[in-house]
Design an enzyme around this catalytic site. Sequence first.
Site, PDB file in Angstrom:
ATOM      1  N   GLU A 235     -30.640 -41.813 -60.138  1.00 39.72           N
ATOM      2  CA  GLU A 235     -32.028 -42.567 -59.181  1.00 39.72           C
ATOM      3  C   GLU A 235     -30.974 -44.519 -59.020  1.00 39.72           C
ATOM      4  O   GLU A 235     -31.863 -44.261 -57.859  1.00 39.72           O
ATOM      5  CB  GLU A 235     -31.425 -43.081 -61.571  1.00 39.72           C
ATOM      6  CG  GLU A 235     -32.706 -42.424 -62.005  1.00 39.72           C
ATOM      7  CD  GLU A 235     -34.359 -42.226 -62.011  1.00 39.72           C
ATOM      8  OE1 GLU A 235     -34.657 -42.370 -60.306  1.00 39.72           O
ATOM      9  OE2 GLU A 235     -34.781 -40.973 -62.399  1.00 39.72           O
TER      10      GLU A 235
ATOM     11  N   GLU B 152     -39.945 -40.103 -56.609  1.00 39.46           N
ATOM     12  CA  GLU B 152     -40.166 -38.682 -56.602  1.00 39.46           C
ATOM     13  C   GLU B 152     -39.585 -37.561 -55.198  1.00 39.46           C
ATOM     14  O   GLU B 152     -39.412 -36.666 -55.877  1.00 39.46           O
ATOM     15  CB  GLU B 152     -41.140 -38.814 -57.216  1.00 39.46           C
ATOM     16  CG  GLU B 152     -41.917 -40.043 -58.698  1.00 39.46           C
ATOM     17  CD  GLU B 152     -40.942 -40.117 -58.864  1.00 39.46           C
ATOM     18  OE1 GLU B 152     -39.535 -39.025 -59.259  1.00 39.46           O
ATOM     19  OE2 GLU B 152     -40.653 -41.216 -59.653  1.00 39.46           O
TER      20      GLU B 152
ATOM     21  N   MET C 176     -42.514 -38.762 -61.745  1.00 37.38           N
ATOM     22  CA  MET C 176     -42.034 -37.935 -62.504  1.00 37.38           C
ATOM     23  C   MET C 176     -41.712 -36.786 -61.957  1.00 37.38           C
ATOM     24  O   MET C 176     -42.076 -36.610 -61.132  1.00 37.38           O
ATOM     25  CB  MET C 176     -41.769 -37.587 -64.015  1.00 37.38           C
ATOM     26  CG  MET C 176     -40.855 -36.476 -64.298  1.00 37.38           C
ATOM     27  SD  MET C 176     -39.128 -37.402 -64.877  1.00 37.38           S
ATOM     28  CE  MET C 176     -38.189 -36.005 -64.186  1.00 37.38           C
ATOM     29  N   GLU C 177     -40.240 -36.421 -61.037  1.00 37.33           N
ATOM     30  CA  GLU C 177     -39.788 -35.907 -60.206  1.00 37.33           C
ATOM     31  C   GLU C 177     -39.647 -34.538 -60.523  1.00 37.33           C
ATOM     32  O   GLU C 177     -39.288 -33.517 -59.382  1.00 37.33           O
ATOM     33  CB  GLU C 177     -38.454 -36.242 -59.747  1.00 37.33           C
ATOM     34  CG  GLU C 177     -36.961 -36.054 -60.502  1.00 37.33           C
ATOM     35  CD  GLU C 177     -36.700 -37.144 -61.073  1.00 37.33           C
ATOM     36  OE1 GLU C 177     -37.730 -37.872 -61.667  1.00 37.33           O
ATOM     37  OE2 GLU C 177     -35.428 -37.097 -61.345  1.00 37.33           O
TER      38      GLU C 177
HETATM   39  N1  BES Z   1     -36.909 -39.831 -63.072  1.00 37.45           N
HETATM   40  C1  BES Z   1     -37.591 -41.267 -63.134  1.00 37.45           C
HETATM   41  C2  BES Z   1     -38.857 -40.628 -64.319  1.00 37.45           C
HETATM   42  C3  BES Z   1     -38.174 -41.160 -65.716  1.00 37.45           C
HETATM   43  C4  BES Z   1     -37.780 -42.213 -66.210  1.00 37.45           C
HETATM   44  C5  BES Z   1     -38.634 -40.304 -66.616  1.00 37.45           C
HETATM   45  C6  BES Z   1     -37.304 -42.175 -67.644  1.00 37.45           C
HETATM   46  C7  BES Z   1     -38.409 -40.621 -68.128  1.00 37.45           C
HETATM   47  C8  BES Z   1     -37.118 -41.748 -68.466  1.00 37.45           C
HETATM   48  C9  BES Z   1     -38.378 -40.873 -61.474  1.00 37.45           C
HETATM   49  O1  BES Z   1     -37.868 -40.982 -61.048  1.00 37.45           O
HETATM   50  C10 BES Z   1     -38.459 -42.458 -61.832  1.00 37.45           C
HETATM   51  O2  BES Z   1     -37.173 -43.430 -61.722  1.00 37.45           O
HETATM   52  N2  BES Z   1     -39.460 -43.513 -62.055  1.00 37.45           N
HETATM   53  C11 BES Z   1     -39.722 -44.461 -61.298  1.00 37.45           C
HETATM   54  C12 BES Z   1     -40.345 -45.159 -60.248  1.00 37.45           C
HETATM   55  C13 BES Z   1     -39.286 -45.369 -59.741  1.00 37.45           C
HETATM   56  C14 BES Z   1     -39.999 -45.702 -58.241  1.00 37.45           C
HETATM   57  C15 BES Z   1     -38.340 -46.615 -59.557  1.00 37.45           C
HETATM   58  C16 BES Z   1     -40.326 -45.193 -63.335  1.00 37.45           C
HETATM   59  O3  BES Z   1     -40.629 -44.642 -63.512  1.00 37.45           O
HETATM   60  O4  BES Z   1     -40.773 -46.615 -63.125  1.00 37.45           O
HETATM   61 ZN    ZN Z   2     -36.015 -41.726 -60.985  1.00 40.19          ZN
END
Ligand code: BES
Ligand code: ZN
Length: 853
Positions: free
Chosen positions: A322, A300, A265-266
């Site tokens: 995303e 992130e 999480m970013e």
């Molecule tokens: N912002 C998301 C994390 C997130 C997603 C938090 C859904 C809460 C609910 C983060 O930037 C993200 O996209 N993470 C991905 C990995 C990425 C390399 C595609 C993940 O956590 O799978």
């Molecule tokens: Zn993301």
Amino acid sequence: MNTEVKAKYLKDYKKPAYAIESVDLLFELFEEETLVTNTMQIKKIDASVNDLTLDAVNLELLELSLNALKLQESRYIIEEEHLTVLNVPDAFELKIKNKIYPQDNTELEGLYKSGDIFCTQNEPEGFRSITPFLDRPDIMSLFTTTIFADKKKYPVLLSNGNKIKCHDDFNERHGVTWQDPHPKPSYLFALVAGNLGSISDEFTTIQGNKVALNIYCDLGNEQKCHHAMHSLKASMKWDEEKYGRAYDLDIYNIVAVDSFNMGAMENKGLNIFNSAYVLADTDTATDANFMGIESVIAHEYFHNWTGNRITCRDWFQLTLKEGLTVFRDQCFSADMNSVQVQRIEDVKALRERQFVEDASPTRHPIQPESYISMNNFYTATVYEKGAEVIRMVYTLLGEKNYRQAMDLYFKTFDGQAVTTNDFLWAMHQCGDFDLELFKRWYKQSGTPRLHVKDSFENGTYSIVLTQKVPDDVDGKKQKPYYYPLKMGLLDRDGNEILAETLIISKESETFVFDNLKEKPVLSINRDFSAPIIVEQEENNYAFLMKYDTNSFTQYEATQNFALRTINEIIESSAINNDFVDAYGHLLDLDVDLSYKALLLELPSVSAIMQLQKEIDFDVIYDAQDQLLLHIAQKYKEKLLDIYKQNHLPASGSLAAKHIAKRAIKNRALKILSILKNSEVAELAQKQYEESLTMTDRIVALDVLENLHVSYAEVALQDFYNRYKDETLVMNKYFAILASSSRYDVLERVEKLQRDKVYDEKVPNLVRSLVGSFARNHKHFHAKDGSGYKFLADKIIEIDKINPQIASGLCGAFKVCDKMNKHNQELIKKELSRVISTQGLSKNSFEIIDKILK
Ligand code: BES
Ligand code: ZN
């Protein structure tokens, strides 16, 4: 819950009636509870509104005051998900004190504990369970955060931004105040408290600012953080070079925790990561793990500009940040490693996850129109298809114009919460494409098909391209798409005659190429320039496998030819020797070995399944095995040669050359393992015993397990004893056992749940044991229904602990309506049982309801 589920709609978006200009948070962390004091400076924007309704989940209110005056109970209303303050003035300070219980929070949203570490996860709507707020991304505020906790147990106290004060004079307790100078939405708020180890480094930005970099982890794991740190610095440099974007704070912190619902999480200046995407060394992590870390760290980091500085107006815009950030991390990984391998890996993942989703009852546009639980919309469609849509924009504009368009996007919208239309506006300012037609990619769902019919006459070659656009989930007709289609023509000797990018914009159109001596060979959708399915009447797969100059379409031809061959085996049991010969040719190719390892991989069960009208996994596995066996028998010597040439001398190096050698020799070993003879068993045993890397060890272990040889038990026991204290390695152990072809796999999965290293509260462990079993098609879809019953029981159980993980497991049933009647009946029976469970979460309800409808 399922009686009161309510969907939210994009069309209902309203601008906020209030602004929260600043938030001052005080956290007092204790072992049994946490006290939160939240002081907000609020301004009314819409003068016609009297009351202020804040998001607040299960609020346990201790104090409430407005402009320092305690509010009488008649001045506010507390509901299950809201706190409403009646008759508020135009500008005021609101102070709220409430109590929460992070220790009991198993949903892992809001403030919770991962082992002994306090941490947060607020995207998309976790903040409202910490303290009342306007918990929506278009409310951007300045945050100041003070944390107090026991000094010994929680020496490290972190939040977003810069550390501005230490409060050290409180005996066994201490405190720290953090201030974030950038206004941000609540979903980017983060807090961490724990007794953590760390490594530190420094990065100097292109403007000359020094940034302190820290990666925190459980004590003892510090040495496993170096690859993550290296990846972070590479990402910072890449974003400066490729997008002109530098980091904007003096400090960048990353914390690795074991209990995390997602990958990472970013949060502004304080990323929180699933430890699986931080910790690595050659003894415990595979080559794929190292690459995964590099890409998630980058992802992130890249959000700092695409997500944080410019954020989403509402959650329907999720793909704005995303899709774009996935596209950015894909390009980064390609630059760090191999462009051709990266493209194939990305498309493979898209097909395996997104195409399946896009053909299921849970399909949705990359910008959905409604949701019940936002957590269900962090999907392969929003992410991976979203990234493909950005890639099409990039292809349409070209590198130079795309960079200009991105500069304009940053300049125009910095500091704002915007929509996908705003993004497309900036792109359109710098490029020439049909904006309105292109927007259909954001509003329509299902994978588009393109039918190709070609002909040759009097020196003119024509291709007729016809779009077949699937109907919406509700049966509504959808319209043709606008996209770039890269193609090439080869002469019969395999020389390239021409390479072009066609623009597809109509339902049907014809392209002609004059002055040709003979009918050329068409290579189409090169680089996978559009996320579509190409249907070709005539094909030249064997030819393209040999001569295509585009590495993607060469790979594609191999996959398509293999798929067709497998289909023929299913229909007639006959094996097409043309394919087997063409495959033999691949074995001799002198190309990059990582790429070659991909070329030699036969289509996955998921890929084969997508071509079946009525899925029967037994039939698929049989056909796949037949082809594999035939190839392994025919090319045994060549494959053994490839294995031996690349196996020794063993090396633990992470240089591209060594990663490639491991990839190709492990591909050879896996193909050979279908022979199930003692020669292969000995190779695998020797590889296991002498392995210098986790990559080699895990492949050998997997091969041994699926050879069903007695040494498998010895190796598994050895592996367990060696790694039982390494939770990330235990994930691999569970995954191998749950994916096994052994007949008694379900029995073993059930037993493993009682293993002392297994913990149902840790998402990674659930995913690697239960999740892997649900992807073990042969056993999950067993004709006696035992696999379905097991998963249904697990969903009911886990839903009570962590609804997000439970609804993720529901995804395994997405293929329901494509299954044969017998399996369909079994699935429906189990899902009906799950959906009628008292208190089922809205997360699981939403997914199952769609599948059952
Ligand atoms: N912002 C998301 C994390 C997130 C997603 C938090 C859904 C809460 C609910 C983060 O930037 C993200 O996209 N993470 C991905 C990995 C990425 C390399 C595609 C993940 O956590 O799978
Ligand atoms: Zn993301």
